[in-house]
Write a protein that holds these residues in place. Structure first.
Motif, mmCIF file in Angstrom:
data_model
loop_
_atom_site.group_PDB
_atom_site.id
_atom_site.type_symbol
_atom_site.label_atom_id
_atom_site.label_comp_id
_atom_site.label_asym_id
_atom_site.label_seq_id
_atom_site.Cartn_x
_atom_site.Cartn_y
_atom_site.Cartn_z
ATOM 1 N N LEU A 1 0.825 -1.201 0.000
ATOM 2 C CA LEU A 1 0.000 0.000 0.000
ATOM 3 C C LEU A 1 0.866 1.260 0.000
ATOM 4 C CD1 LEU A 1 -2.895 1.124 0.115
ATOM 5 C CD2 LEU A 1 -2.741 1.034 2.618
ATOM 6 N N ARG A 2 2.043 1.184 0.575
ATOM 7 C CA ARG A 2 2.939 2.339 0.621
ATOM 8 C C ARG A 2 3.492 2.702 -0.756
ATOM 9 N NH1 ARG A 2 4.947 -0.340 5.689
ATOM 10 N NH2 ARG A 2 3.841 0.712 7.381
ATOM 11 N N THR A 3 3.330 1.812 -1.735
ATOM 12 C CA THR A 3 3.739 2.151 -3.099
ATOM 13 C C THR A 3 2.717 3.062 -3.766
ATOM 14 O OG1 THR A 3 2.594 0.276 -4.164
ATOM 15 C CG2 THR A 3 4.830 -0.118 -3.314
ATOM 16 N N GLY A 4 1.543 3.204 -3.133
ATOM 17 C CA GLY A 4 0.479 4.027 -3.691
ATOM 18 C C GLY A 4 -0.544 3.249 -4.493
ATOM 19 N N SER A 5 -0.341 1.956 -4.648
ATOM 20 C CA SER A 5 -1.272 1.131 -5.426
ATOM 21 C C SER A 5 -2.214 0.369 -4.491
ATOM 22 C CB SER A 5 -0.502 0.147 -6.309
ATOM 23 O OG SER A 5 -1.399 -0.705 -7.000
ATOM 24 N N LYS A 6 -3.429 0.879 -4.361
ATOM 25 C CA LYS A 6 -4.414 0.209 -3.516
ATOM 26 C C LYS A 6 -4.831 -1.132 -4.105
ATOM 27 C CE LYS A 6 -6.347 4.468 -1.559
ATOM 28 N NZ LYS A 6 -7.568 5.301 -1.400
ATOM 29 N N GLY A 7 -4.888 -1.196 -5.442
ATOM 30 C CA GLY A 7 -5.260 -2.445 -6.090
ATOM 31 C C GLY A 7 -4.252 -3.546 -5.834
ATOM 32 N N ALA A 8 -2.971 -3.203 -5.934
ATOM 33 C CA ALA A 8 -1.923 -4.192 -5.676
ATOM 34 C C ALA A 8 -1.929 -4.626 -4.219
ATOM 35 C CB ALA A 8 -0.558 -3.617 -6.039
ATOM 36 N N ALA A 9 -2.194 -3.681 -3.317
ATOM 37 C CA ALA A 9 -2.255 -4.009 -1.893
ATOM 38 C C ALA A 9 -3.421 -4.941 -1.607
ATOM 39 C CB ALA A 9 -2.386 -2.734 -1.071
ATOM 40 N N ALA A 10 -4.582 -4.667 -2.207
ATOM 41 C CA ALA A 10 -5.752 -5.518 -2.003
ATOM 42 C C ALA A 10 -5.512 -6.914 -2.560
ATOM 43 C CB ALA A 10 -6.972 -4.894 -2.667
ATOM 44 N N ALA A 11 -4.886 -6.976 -3.741
ATOM 45 C CA ALA A 11 -4.600 -8.272 -4.348
ATOM 46 C C ALA A 11 -3.615 -9.068 -3.493
ATOM 47 C CB ALA A 11 -4.036 -8.079 -5.753
ATOM 48 N N THR A 12 -2.605 -8.387 -2.946
ATOM 49 C CA THR A 12 -1.631 -9.046 -2.079
ATOM 50 C C THR A 12 -2.310 -9.588 -0.828
ATOM 51 O OG1 THR A 12 0.147 -7.596 -2.860
ATOM 52 C CG2 THR A 12 0.510 -8.750 -0.776
ATOM 53 N N LEU A 13 -3.193 -8.783 -0.252
ATOM 54 C CA LEU A 13 -3.929 -9.205 0.940
ATOM 55 C C LEU A 13 -4.732 -10.471 0.664
ATOM 56 C CD1 LEU A 13 -4.868 -8.498 3.865
ATOM 57 C CD2 LEU A 13 -6.758 -7.243 2.810
ATOM 58 N N LEU A 14 -5.456 -10.481 -0.444
ATOM 59 C CA LEU A 14 -6.296 -11.629 -0.785
ATOM 60 C C LEU A 14 -5.459 -12.868 -1.094
ATOM 61 C CD1 LEU A 14 -9.010 -9.890 -2.995
ATOM 62 C CD2 LEU A 14 -9.289 -10.780 -0.674
ATOM 63 N N LEU A 15 -4.386 -12.685 -1.837
ATOM 64 C CA LEU A 15 -3.554 -13.822 -2.212
ATOM 65 C C LEU A 15 -2.786 -14.387 -1.022
ATOM 66 C CD1 LEU A 15 -2.263 -12.513 -5.654
ATOM 67 C CD2 LEU A 15 -3.774 -14.483 -5.280
ATOM 68 N N ASP A 16 -2.276 -13.508 -0.164
ATOM 69 C CA ASP A 16 -1.572 -13.988 1.025
ATOM 70 C C ASP A 16 -2.533 -14.714 1.970
ATOM 71 O OD1 ASP A 16 0.893 -13.150 0.215
ATOM 72 O OD2 ASP A 16 0.964 -11.357 1.470
ATOM 73 N N GLY A 17 -3.758 -14.196 2.088
ATOM 74 C CA GLY A 17 -4.762 -14.906 2.875
ATOM 75 C C GLY A 17 -5.179 -16.194 2.197
ATOM 76 N N GLY A 18 -5.304 -16.141 0.880
ATOM 77 C CA GLY A 18 -5.738 -17.306 0.123
ATOM 78 C C GLY A 18 -4.782 -18.474 0.202
ATOM 79 N N LYS A 19 -3.483 -18.196 0.248
ATOM 80 C CA LYS A 19 -2.535 -19.318 0.304
ATOM 81 C C LYS A 19 -2.609 -20.034 1.652
ATOM 82 C CE LYS A 19 1.544 -16.478 1.443
ATOM 83 N NZ LYS A 19 2.805 -15.912 0.883
ATOM 84 N N GLY A 20 -2.885 -19.280 2.717
ATOM 85 C CA GLY A 20 -3.091 -19.930 4.007
ATOM 86 C C GLY A 20 -4.333 -20.794 3.999
ATOM 87 N N ALA A 21 -5.396 -20.269 3.399
ATOM 88 C CA ALA A 21 -6.644 -21.021 3.300
ATOM 89 C C ALA A 21 -6.473 -22.249 2.418
ATOM 90 C CB ALA A 21 -7.753 -20.117 2.752
ATOM 91 N N LEU A 22 -5.731 -22.104 1.317
ATOM 92 C CA LEU A 22 -5.527 -23.223 0.401
ATOM 93 C C LEU A 22 -4.811 -24.380 1.081
ATOM 94 C CD1 LEU A 22 -5.649 -24.413 -2.457
ATOM 95 C CD2 LEU A 22 -3.481 -23.249 -2.945
ATOM 96 N N ALA A 23 -3.785 -24.080 1.861
ATOM 97 C CA ALA A 23 -3.060 -25.138 2.572
ATOM 98 C C ALA A 23 -4.003 -25.908 3.492
ATOM 99 C CB ALA A 23 -1.908 -24.534 3.367
ATOM 100 N N VAL A 24 -4.889 -25.183 4.172
ATOM 101 C CA VAL A 24 -5.851 -25.812 5.080
ATOM 102 C C VAL A 24 -6.853 -26.658 4.309
ATOM 103 C CG1 VAL A 24 -7.784 -25.335 6.639
ATOM 104 C CG2 VAL A 24 -5.641 -24.080 6.886
ATOM 105 N N ILE A 25 -7.410 -26.112 3.243
ATOM 106 C CA ILE A 25 -8.441 -26.807 2.477
ATOM 107 C C ILE A 25 -7.902 -28.091 1.851
ATOM 108 C CG2 ILE A 25 -9.901 -26.647 0.410
ATOM 109 C CD1 ILE A 25 -10.199 -23.627 1.113
#
Length: 203
Positions: free
Chosen positions: A53-77
């Motif tokens: 988010l500090r790069t100024g790209s809210k879209g990239a920050a949101a995508a990073t948040l979802l993907l980083d959360g998603g990989k944790g969820a994927l390992a569990v699933i």
């Protein structure tokens, strides 16, 4: 399960798989792909969504948040679908460690908050929702991502008991301790009043 895979070796395989899933540095990959620069040389140098988010790209920050959360969820699933509860929780912790200590980045990774929340949502969605809500409330009130992460992580073991999912209490406790260890520098800056608030641009 093939005969040559014993219960112990099966758990090891899930730990390795969880680690590899968690070790994918989405923040780094997205920042490079979008021409935002080397994330490790921006802001805090962290590879997570807050620093993206500090790069100024809210879209990239949101995508990073979802993907980083998603990989944790994927390992569990994946572990839950093909193995037992022990393998599921082991894969979850391994995914968290993979994010924090990825082999591809010489074991210098992120702080694991998004991955932690993704793990909680996949292991017990009521606990995950409660932890996410805790993060949002603290972040909105304080504008400190690190403080929100610490409070959300600290609340997770209690949410697990309150929600009647005590089977994940130990996992929550282990991940909470790891998050506090990873946030040691942030805790020092919070106490000194020098912590960077959410949305602050990189200098």
């Amino acid at each position: 399960m093939p005969d040559f895979i014993t219960p112990t070796s099966g758990l090891i395989l899930w730990a390795v798989l969880g680690y590899l899933i968690g070790s994918v540095p989405f923040g780094i990959l997205l920042s490079r792909a979008l021409g935002l620069g080397d994330l490790r040389k921006i802001g805090s140098g962290n590879i997570g969504a807050t620093n993206v988010l500090r790069t100024g790209s809210k879209g990239a920050a949101a995508a990073t948040l979802l993907l980083d959360g998603g990989k944790g969820a994927l390992a569990v699933i994946l572990a839950r679908s093909f193995a037992g509860e022990d393998a599921t929780q082991l894969a979850a912790v391994a995914a968290f460690l993979g994010h924090c200590f990825p082999i591809w980045l010489r074991f210098r990774g992120g702080k694991g908050v998004a991955t932690f929340l993704g793990i909680l949502l996949a292991t017990s969605w009521p606990v995950g929702v409660a932890a996410c809500a805790t993060w949002l409330v603290v972040a909105a009130a304080s504008r400190y991502s690190s403080l929100a992460a610490l409070v959300a992580a600290g609340s997770a073991p209690f949410w697990a008991i309150f929600m009647g999912t005590g089977t994940i209490f130990v996992m929550c406790l282990v991940l909470t301790v790891l998050i506090y260890v990873r946030h040691a520098a942030n805790i020092g800056r919070l106490r000194a009043g020098t912590e960077t608030k959410i949305g602050a641009r990189a200098s």
